[in-house]
Design an enzyme around this catalytic site. Structure first.
Site, PDB file in Angstrom:
ATOM      1  N   ASP A   4      14.977  60.546  38.255  1.00 52.69           N
ATOM      2  CA  ASP A   4      16.022  59.798  38.965  1.00 52.69           C
ATOM      3  C   ASP A   4      17.369  60.465  38.693  1.00 52.69           C
ATOM      4  OD1 ASP A   4      16.534  56.558  39.929  1.00 52.69           O
ATOM      5  OD2 ASP A   4      18.227  57.673  39.076  1.00 52.69           O
ATOM      6  N   GLU A  22      16.839  58.500  45.681  1.00 51.64           N
ATOM      7  CA  GLU A  22      17.251  59.640  44.840  1.00 51.64           C
ATOM      8  C   GLU A  22      16.282  59.775  43.666  1.00 51.64           C
ATOM      9  OE1 GLU A  22      17.824  56.688  42.801  1.00 51.64           O
ATOM     10  OE2 GLU A  22      19.429  57.805  41.781  1.00 51.64           O
TER      11      GLU A  22
HETATM   12  P1  GH3 Z   1      21.663  55.632  37.564  1.00 54.60           P
HETATM   13  O1  GH3 Z   1      22.230  56.718  36.731  1.00 54.60           O
HETATM   14  O2  GH3 Z   1      21.450  54.377  36.776  1.00 54.60           O
HETATM   15  O3  GH3 Z   1      20.414  56.052  38.254  1.00 54.60           O
HETATM   16  O4  GH3 Z   1      22.759  55.293  38.657  1.00 54.60           O
HETATM   17  P2  GH3 Z   1      22.707  55.578  40.217  1.00 54.60           P
HETATM   18  O5  GH3 Z   1      24.092  55.431  40.730  1.00 54.60           O
HETATM   19  O6  GH3 Z   1      22.052  56.877  40.480  1.00 54.60           O
HETATM   20  O7  GH3 Z   1      21.718  54.449  40.683  1.00 54.60           O
HETATM   21  P3  GH3 Z   1      21.718  53.498  41.907  1.00 54.60           P
HETATM   22  O8  GH3 Z   1      20.277  53.102  42.086  1.00 54.60           O
HETATM   23  O9  GH3 Z   1      22.732  52.415  41.726  1.00 54.60           O
HETATM   24  O10 GH3 Z   1      22.169  54.375  43.133  1.00 54.60           O
HETATM   25  C1  GH3 Z   1      21.308  55.230  43.816  1.00 54.60           C
HETATM   26  C2  GH3 Z   1      22.140  55.838  44.911  1.00 54.60           C
HETATM   27  O11 GH3 Z   1      21.417  56.858  45.606  1.00 54.60           O
HETATM   28  C3  GH3 Z   1      22.553  54.844  45.957  1.00 54.60           C
HETATM   29  C4  GH3 Z   1      22.417  55.566  47.243  1.00 54.60           C
HETATM   30  O12 GH3 Z   1      23.656  55.628  47.894  1.00 54.60           O
HETATM   31  C5  GH3 Z   1      21.966  56.965  46.883  1.00 54.60           C
HETATM   32  N1  GH3 Z   1      20.997  57.476  47.815  1.00 54.60           N
HETATM   33  C6  GH3 Z   1      19.718  57.052  48.000  1.00 54.60           C
HETATM   34  N2  GH3 Z   1      19.135  57.743  49.011  1.00 54.60           N
HETATM   35  C7  GH3 Z   1      20.044  58.637  49.451  1.00 54.60           C
HETATM   36  C8  GH3 Z   1      20.022  59.632  50.489  1.00 54.60           C
HETATM   37  O13 GH3 Z   1      19.049  59.839  51.196  1.00 54.60           O
HETATM   38  N3  GH3 Z   1      21.158  60.367  50.659  1.00 54.60           N
HETATM   39  C9  GH3 Z   1      22.262  60.153  49.886  1.00 54.60           C
HETATM   40  N4  GH3 Z   1      23.318  60.909  50.097  1.00 54.60           N
HETATM   41  N5  GH3 Z   1      22.294  59.228  48.918  1.00 54.60           N
HETATM   42  C10 GH3 Z   1      21.207  58.468  48.708  1.00 54.60           C
HETATM   43 MG    MG Z   2      20.017  57.125  39.937  1.00 52.29          MG
HETATM   44 MG    MG Z   3      17.294  55.148  41.428  1.00 52.97          MG
END
Ligand code: GH3
Ligand code: MG
Ligand code: MG
Ligand code: MG
Ligand code: MG
Length: 302
Positions: free
Chosen positions: A179, A223
């Site tokens: 992650d 992610e």
């Molecule tokens: P942590 O270190 O605890 O993992 O914090 P985090 O901010 O990575 O965790 P969180 O689950 O709050 O956020 C995940 C983020 O990933 C939110 C979302 O905007 C981003 N994300 C998910 N899928 C995609 C994608 O396909 N493209 C982009 N650019 N961002 C994505």
């Molecule tokens: Mg994350």
């Molecule tokens: Mg995550």
């Protein structure tokens, strides 16, 4: 467009394996097929099974009567293995043989002896075309469109298969859940498009770090990525996880609002033999990922 050109354009680089113990027939089949396809030939069923493991063909022409294990047995064997079950098999038969056997074994078609040029050419072309279309549909259904690696749907099937093979071979396997750290802030700071570019780079880096052909990576969620390592224990899994963390750091992707000042990942690792409390392997890896996050991120926990 003539038919030769059509075959060369639509089915380029297709690999055909001939399994036949009569040299005359091998020469004949090769002369029909080798100007269109990559053709290889083996004489025995045992060699055919080995060849499929190392150099997966797109289609097999399989003689029924071989010395050693028979063509029907080879077919049954390949159809029972998830890695080879989708290879179309065309039997080469003489009239005395009972056709029920090869349909039941999982053959898609047969070519009667004596071998006719047009029958071989057209049956091979038809079944390769179908195989290629199936591969394309699978790619659409099973690949993630952003990163080009496998998606969650395929991961689920692959994980179940890996578990079955491990159980059958009394073997261990490792699962890594990866992650990206502080990725929400990365998007907020650099924008979603740069977020997408970072995701592609992370996927490429994971793929590049894995070294066995049987190692597997998929995009597990937004992610998050999942890596499956067959025949790997906790130590082996840890080595790979640490290498991935190191290679992501080496990308040096600036992340101003992270304490590490560049993009990092956390990994939850477990192996099939290291599950606590009847946990499923995904659940265990996820719990371990959560520990890696709580312990400060940019690390692997098992
Ligand atoms: P942590 O270190 O605890 O993992 O914090 P985090 O901010 O990575 O965790 P969180 O689950 O709050 O956020 C995940 C983020 O990933 C939110 C979302 O905007 C981003 N994300 C998910 N899928 C995609 C994608 O396909 N493209 C982009 N650019 N961002 C994505
Ligand atoms: Mg994350
Ligand atoms: Mg995550
Ligand atoms: Mg024979
Ligand atoms: Mg543990």
């Amino acid at each position: 467009m003539n038919i030769d050109q059509e075959v060369k354009d639509t089915l380029p680089q297709s690999k055909i394996l001939i399994v036949e113990d009569q040299p005359m027939n091998v020469v004949l089949l090769q002369s029909i097929l080798s100007s269109y396809y990559q053709v290889s030939a083996v004489e025995s069923g045992e060699d055919a099974i080995n060849e499929c493991r190392t150099n997966m063909p797109d289609l097999i022409l399989l003689d029924i009567q071989l010395t050693g294990i028979s063509g029907v047995e080879v077919c049954q064997h390949l159809k029972s293995d998830p890695r080879t079950k989708d290879i179309p098999i065309i039997f080469i038969t003489s009239l005395q043989e009972h056709e029920d056997f090869f349909w039941e074994a999982g053959g898609v078609d047969f070519i009667p002896k004596p071998i006719s040029y047009k029958t071989v050419f057209n049956r091979v072309k038809s079944h390769l075309t179908l195989k290629l279309q199936r591969d394309k549909i699978k790619a659409l259904a099973f690949l993630d469109s952003l990163t080009g690696i496998y998606n969650r749907r395929y991961f689920d099937t692959h994980l179940a298969q890996t578990e079955l093979i491990s159980q059958r071979n009394d073997d261990d396997y490792a699962l890594l859940l990866i992650d990206i750290d502080f990725f929400k802030q990365f998007n907020d700071t650099y924008g979603h498009i740069n977020g997408d570019i970072a995701l592609v780079k992370v996927a490429e880096t994971i793929v590049r770090t894995l070294n066995r052909p049987s190692d597997f990576v998929a995009r597990f969620g937004g992610e998050e990525f999942a890596v499956v390592l067959p025949s790997t224990n906790l130590n082996g899994g840890k080595l790979i996880a640490e290498k991935i963390i190191e290679n992501i750091l080496a990308l040096n992707l600036t992340h101003g609002s992270s304490p590490f000042k560049r993009l990092t990942i956390s990994i939850g690792l477990t192996t099939y033999r290291n599950l606590d409390n009847n946990n499923k392997i995904i659940q265990q890896a996820d719990e371990n990922l959560y520990s890696a996050k709580r312990s400060g991120r940019n690390q692997v926990t098992h």
